[in-house]
Structure formats: structure tokens, C-alpha cells
Design a protein around this motif. Structure first.
Motif, PDB file in Angstrom:
ATOM      1  N   PRO A 136      49.608  26.720  47.891  1.00  0.00           N
ATOM      2  CA  PRO A 136      49.248  25.445  47.294  1.00  0.00           C
ATOM      3  C   PRO A 136      47.609  25.362  46.792  1.00  0.00           C
ATOM      4  N   ASP A 137      46.844  25.904  47.550  1.00  0.00           N
ATOM      5  CA  ASP A 137      45.408  25.737  47.440  1.00  0.00           C
ATOM      6  C   ASP A 137      44.864  26.862  46.123  1.00  0.00           C
ATOM      7  N   HIS A 138      44.329  26.600  45.253  1.00  0.00           N
ATOM      8  CA  HIS A 138      43.869  27.536  44.209  1.00  0.00           C
ATOM      9  C   HIS A 138      42.797  28.394  44.618  1.00  0.00           C
ATOM     10  N   TRP A 139      42.063  27.991  45.730  1.00  0.00           N
ATOM     11  CA  TRP A 139      40.978  28.934  46.458  1.00  0.00           C
ATOM     12  C   TRP A 139      41.619  30.125  47.184  1.00  0.00           C
ATOM     13  N   VAL A 140      42.792  29.653  47.778  1.00  0.00           N
ATOM     14  CA  VAL A 140      43.570  30.757  48.621  1.00  0.00           C
ATOM     15  C   VAL A 140      44.132  31.587  47.871  1.00  0.00           C
ATOM     16  N   ARG A 141      44.688  31.282  46.410  1.00  0.00           N
ATOM     17  CA  ARG A 141      45.264  32.201  45.669  1.00  0.00           C
ATOM     18  C   ARG A 141      44.438  33.029  44.937  1.00  0.00           C
ATOM     19  N   ARG A 142      43.141  32.337  44.766  1.00  0.00           N
ATOM     20  CA  ARG A 142      41.972  33.213  44.192  1.00  0.00           C
ATOM     21  C   ARG A 142      41.625  34.484  45.174  1.00  0.00           C
ATOM     22  N   ARG A 143      41.390  33.902  46.369  1.00  0.00           N
ATOM     23  CA  ARG A 143      41.079  35.148  47.226  1.00  0.00           C
ATOM     24  C   ARG A 143      42.051  36.030  47.294  1.00  0.00           C
ATOM     25  N   ALA A 144      43.203  35.651  47.580  1.00  0.00           N
ATOM     26  CA  ALA A 144      44.334  36.757  47.708  1.00  0.00           C
ATOM     27  C   ALA A 144      44.195  37.756  46.681  1.00  0.00           C
ATOM     28  N   LEU A 145      44.008  37.189  45.268  1.00  0.00           N
ATOM     29  CA  LEU A 145      44.000  38.055  44.217  1.00  0.00           C
ATOM     30  C   LEU A 145      42.919  38.919  44.306  1.00  0.00           C
ATOM     31  N   VAL A 146      41.556  38.574  44.602  1.00  0.00           N
ATOM     32  CA  VAL A 146      40.513  39.445  44.780  1.00  0.00           C
ATOM     33  C   VAL A 146      40.855  40.504  45.806  1.00  0.00           C
ATOM     34  N   HIS A 147      41.290  40.165  46.934  1.00  0.00           N
ATOM     35  CA  HIS A 147      41.699  41.347  48.037  1.00  0.00           C
ATOM     36  C   HIS A 147      42.716  42.029  47.610  1.00  0.00           C
ATOM     37  N   LEU A 148      43.723  41.679  46.777  1.00  0.00           N
ATOM     38  CA  LEU A 148      44.974  42.455  46.718  1.00  0.00           C
ATOM     39  C   LEU A 148      44.624  43.784  46.207  1.00  0.00           C
ATOM     40  N   LEU A 149      43.748  43.907  45.152  1.00  0.00           N
ATOM     41  CA  LEU A 149      43.321  45.336  44.755  1.00  0.00           C
ATOM     42  C   LEU A 149      42.933  46.210  45.783  1.00  0.00           C
ATOM     43  N   GLN A 150      42.107  45.737  46.823  1.00  0.00           N
ATOM     44  CA  GLN A 150      41.737  46.545  47.660  1.00  0.00           C
ATOM     45  C   GLN A 150      42.589  47.213  48.568  1.00  0.00           C
ATOM     46  N   VAL A 151      43.948  46.688  48.569  1.00  0.00           N
ATOM     47  CA  VAL A 151      45.021  47.114  49.596  1.00  0.00           C
ATOM     48  C   VAL A 151      46.036  47.685  48.803  1.00  0.00           C
ATOM     49  N   THR A 152      46.225  47.586  47.719  1.00  0.00           N
ATOM     50  CA  THR A 152      47.496  48.329  47.021  1.00  0.00           C
ATOM     51  C   THR A 152      47.337  48.428  45.403  1.00  0.00           C
ATOM     52  N   ASP A 153      48.015  49.291  45.027  1.00  0.00           N
ATOM     53  CA  ASP A 153      48.280  49.670  43.643  1.00  0.00           C
ATOM     54  C   ASP A 153      49.472  49.728  43.111  1.00  0.00           C
ATOM     55  N   ASP A 154      50.437  49.052  43.993  1.00  0.00           N
ATOM     56  CA  ASP A 154      52.099  49.193  43.866  1.00  0.00           C
ATOM     57  C   ASP A 154      52.408  47.911  42.963  1.00  0.00           C
ATOM     58  N   GLU A 155      52.580  48.345  41.490  1.00  0.00           N
ATOM     59  CA  GLU A 155      52.778  47.346  40.567  1.00  0.00           C
ATOM     60  C   GLU A 155      54.153  46.824  40.614  1.00  0.00           C
ATOM     61  N   SER A 156      55.115  47.900  41.112  1.00  0.00           N
ATOM     62  CA  SER A 156      56.480  47.210  41.096  1.00  0.00           C
ATOM     63  C   SER A 156      56.823  46.167  42.040  1.00  0.00           C
ATOM     64  N   THR A 157      55.982  46.240  43.168  1.00  0.00           N
ATOM     65  CA  THR A 157      55.978  45.377  44.037  1.00  0.00           C
ATOM     66  C   THR A 157      55.370  44.000  43.987  1.00  0.00           C
ATOM     67  N   TYR A 158      53.962  44.242  43.419  1.00  0.00           N
ATOM     68  CA  TYR A 158      53.283  43.159  43.334  1.00  0.00           C
ATOM     69  C   TYR A 158      52.821  42.415  42.017  1.00  0.00           C
ATOM     70  N   GLY A 159      53.006  43.482  41.053  1.00  0.00           N
ATOM     71  CA  GLY A 159      52.776  43.134  39.711  1.00  0.00           C
ATOM     72  C   GLY A 159      53.008  41.723  39.297  1.00  0.00           C
ATOM     73  N   ALA A 160      54.398  41.444  39.479  1.00  0.00           N
ATOM     74  CA  ALA A 160      55.155  40.534  38.730  1.00  0.00           C
ATOM     75  C   ALA A 160      54.194  39.197  39.577  1.00  0.00           C
ATOM     76  N   ALA A 161      54.374  38.974  40.631  1.00  0.00           N
ATOM     77  CA  ALA A 161      53.478  37.994  41.162  1.00  0.00           C
ATOM     78  C   ALA A 161      52.108  37.635  40.850  1.00  0.00           C
ATOM     79  N   ALA A 162      51.280  38.642  40.460  1.00  0.00           N
ATOM     80  CA  ALA A 162      49.888  38.719  39.889  1.00  0.00           C
ATOM     81  C   ALA A 162      50.147  38.397  38.377  1.00  0.00           C
ATOM     82  N   ARG A 163      51.202  38.693  37.620  1.00  0.00           N
ATOM     83  CA  ARG A 163      51.087  38.386  36.320  1.00  0.00           C
ATOM     84  C   ARG A 163      51.418  36.751  36.259  1.00  0.00           C
TER      85      ARG A 163
END
Length: 330
Positions: A274-301
């Protein structure tokens, strides 16, 4: 002041000869493991004359006798000529203004008043010395009651007052950062450091009633690799359940840097925090840990339509850099 300069030179030389940089250290600093060449008196004086200011003595001494930009907290010290953050308007006539805020018990009230009076330039009278990323900066007060003090702020969130560092001047502040380095925690944000053994940090993150202590523990664990199973579990729980966004954000950072396997799933869950700062930080770090579009792409979109513009920007950046879809800025 001569003694302080000598101590800084000695400590800096020792830090720069360490054979292998540990996580979050000098690899991100402009110039790597070095400081820029000190400035001549003529160059410093010319800068002051151009902007109609007199730099605080301690910072002036650092520029003249130690170095100009380079190794330091976060992405390193900015050179004097980069006293503003890229893409943030900073008219030259604002540097000489008086910054009226000081670290008192009425800081929040005083900040609200200053922000209203200064409109879009509440930080007039300060100089950017560290770009911490994502519009977060460390500023040096050039004039006003807090002249010479340093403070942290997020330029994308002017509603929140800045946080003053406890050190009285630039030299003391920089030496305090160097003093954290021999403790086995070569991480850039020394203000959030917590000294102590590995299990003590884990216990603090798991059990402390102080959000500041939990945040410091989450951050400091980033310099203590590898993670134990218990530390991993406590960090995952903190990112998912801690009531303080700062704790969540630093738990996300440490997991992303030290345990990609554990981080990906919990970061994806944090995209719905619910906190937009946490959502933003999660987006920033997600690219560091995975390139799995099938699992995480929809949530990012989904976050391309987020109510917060900083989250939308981070989602756009993640999707574009990961190559998941062609995109335009929303």
C-alpha cells in the motif's frame, strides 16, 4: 582543523588499499576508489564570486586540501561544479539565498512554513554534495542558522521535512563515514549503520520496538555476507510485514544484493504494497534479481498505471531495461 585533515588522509589511504571491495562500497562512487584532485584557492574563490557565496570553512578546507568529488557515501561525492542534481531546476541565483531551517524540535512546523514561503525552491541556500539516487540527496547548508550542516532529503517528496545529520560540519561528517569502514560494514549510508555482531543485527531486526533500529539492522546486514537462513527469513518477513516503510525498503535492498533467489518472489509481492515508496523500491530492485517476464512482467506492467508518478516512472524503467515490452513514458 589541521589534525582532522591529517586523520582523514590517513583513514582514506587505508580504506583505498583494502584489497577487495565489499558490497555497497566504492564501486559506485564517481572516480571509483579515489577523490578528485584538490582545487586551488583561485578556483574556489572564482566559484564563490560567481555565485555570490562564501562556502562553509570545513567544506572549503576539504576541497582545498583533501579532494573534489569522488569516494564517499552512496554514489560518492559530487564535484563542486555539480552542486545541483540533474533534471532538478536549480537557478544560479538560489545558491546564495538564506536557508532558514535548523534542527530544532519544531522542525516539521518550520519546514511546512518554509516550503510555503519558498514555493518550488525550499532548498535554496543549499548545495548538493551527494546524489543518493531516485531524487534522494545529501545537501550542505551554505547560509542561514544551520550553515555548515548536512541534511538528507527526497526532492520528489517536498511534503516530508529533511533529516539533519548529527555532525556539525563537513570534515566531521566525512570522517564519521570513514570511521564506519573498518567495522566490516563497507556500506555507503553510514547514517543508517548499526554496529554489532551478525546475530545481534538479526535479533534487532526481528524484535526491536524501534523502527530506526530495525532499519539500521536491515541496512547493516547488507555488509555481512553470506546471509544465514534465519537472517534471510527475518528480512523476508520484514519486507512483507514490517509497519515502517523504511524498514521494508532496506530489507528489500539487502535481499536483492545478497540473496537473489529469496528476493524475487517477495519483491514481486511488494509491488502491491500500500505504500508507494515500497512499491517503487521493489521495482528498482526487481531488475537486479530476475529477468523472468512470464512470472513478474504482468505485475510490473500493472504499475504503469499506478496513482503515483514515481512508481510509474520506475515501472517504465524496469520494463524498458528488461526488454519486456516497447514502452513510452506514461
Amino acid at each position: 582543523m589541521d589534525d582532522t585533515v591529517a586523520r582523514i588522509r590517513t583513514k582514506l589511504a587505508a580504506a583505498c588499499t583494502e584489497p577487495v571491495p565489499r558490497p555497497r562500497t566504492f564501486v559506485r562512487a564517481p572516480g571509483g576508489r579515489r577523490l578528485g584532485t584538490p582545487l586551488s584557492e583561485e578556483r574556489v574563490a572564482a566559484y564563490e564570486a560567481r555565485h555570490g557565496v562564501r562556502l562553509p570553512r570545513s567544506y572549503r578546507t576539504f576541497l582545498r586540501e583533501i579532494g573534489n568529488g569522488g569516494i564517499g557515501p552512496h554514489y560518492g561525492l559530487l564535484p563542486l561544479t555539480r552542486w545541483y542534481v540533474q533534471d532538478i531546476p536549480a537557478p544560479t541565483d538560489r545558491l546564495g539565498s538564506v536557508f532558514a531551517l535548523e534542527p530544532t524540535d519544531s522542525l516539521a512546523t518550520d519546514w511546512a512554513r518554509l516550503r510555503d514561503v519558498q514555493n518550488n525552491h525550499p532548498y535554496a541556500g543549499t548545495l548538493t554534495v551527494v546524489d543518493r539516487g531516485c531524487l534522494e540527496v545529501t545537501l550542505l547548508v551554505i547560509s542561514g542558522p544551520a550553515r555548515g550542516r548536512l541534511l538528507d532529503t527526497d526532492l520528489g517528496d517536498l511534503a516530508t521535512p529533511p533529516t539533519f545529520h548529527p555532525q556539525p560540519d563537513f570534515l566531521t561528517w566525512y570522517e564519521s563515514w570513514l570511521d564506519t569502514l573498518p567495522e566490516g560494514a563497507l556500506v555507503p549510508d553510514f547514517r543508517h549503520q548499526r554496529l554489532g555482531g551478525y546475530e545481534e543485527l538479526v535479533d534487532t531486526l526481528a524484535d526491536s520496538g524501534s523502527a530506526c533500529e530495525r532499519q539500521a539492522a536491515a541496512y547493516s546486514l547488507g555488509g555481512r555476507q553470506p546471509l544465514t537462513d534465519r537472517a534471510r527469513d527475518v528480512l523476508v518477513h520484514a519486507l512483507a510485514e514490517d509497519p515502517d516503510r523504511r524498514v521494508k525498503m532496506d530489507a528489500a535492498r539487502t535481499l536483492a544484493e545478497l540473496d537473489r533467489g529469496a528476493a524475487a518472489q517477495v519483491l514481486a509481492s511488494a509491488l502491491r504494497d500500500p505504500d508507494h515508496w515500497v512499491r517503487r523500491r521493489a521495482l528498482v530492485h526487481l531488475l537486479q534479481v530476475t529477468d523472468d517476464e512470464s512470472t513478474y512482467g504482468a505485475a510490473a506492467r500493472e504499475l504503469l498505471q499506478d496513482e503515483n508518478p514515481n512508481v510509474r516512472m520506475a515501472a517504465t524503467n524496469l520494463i524498458g531495461r528488461a526488454g519486456w515490452i516497447a514502452y513510452e513514458n506514461p
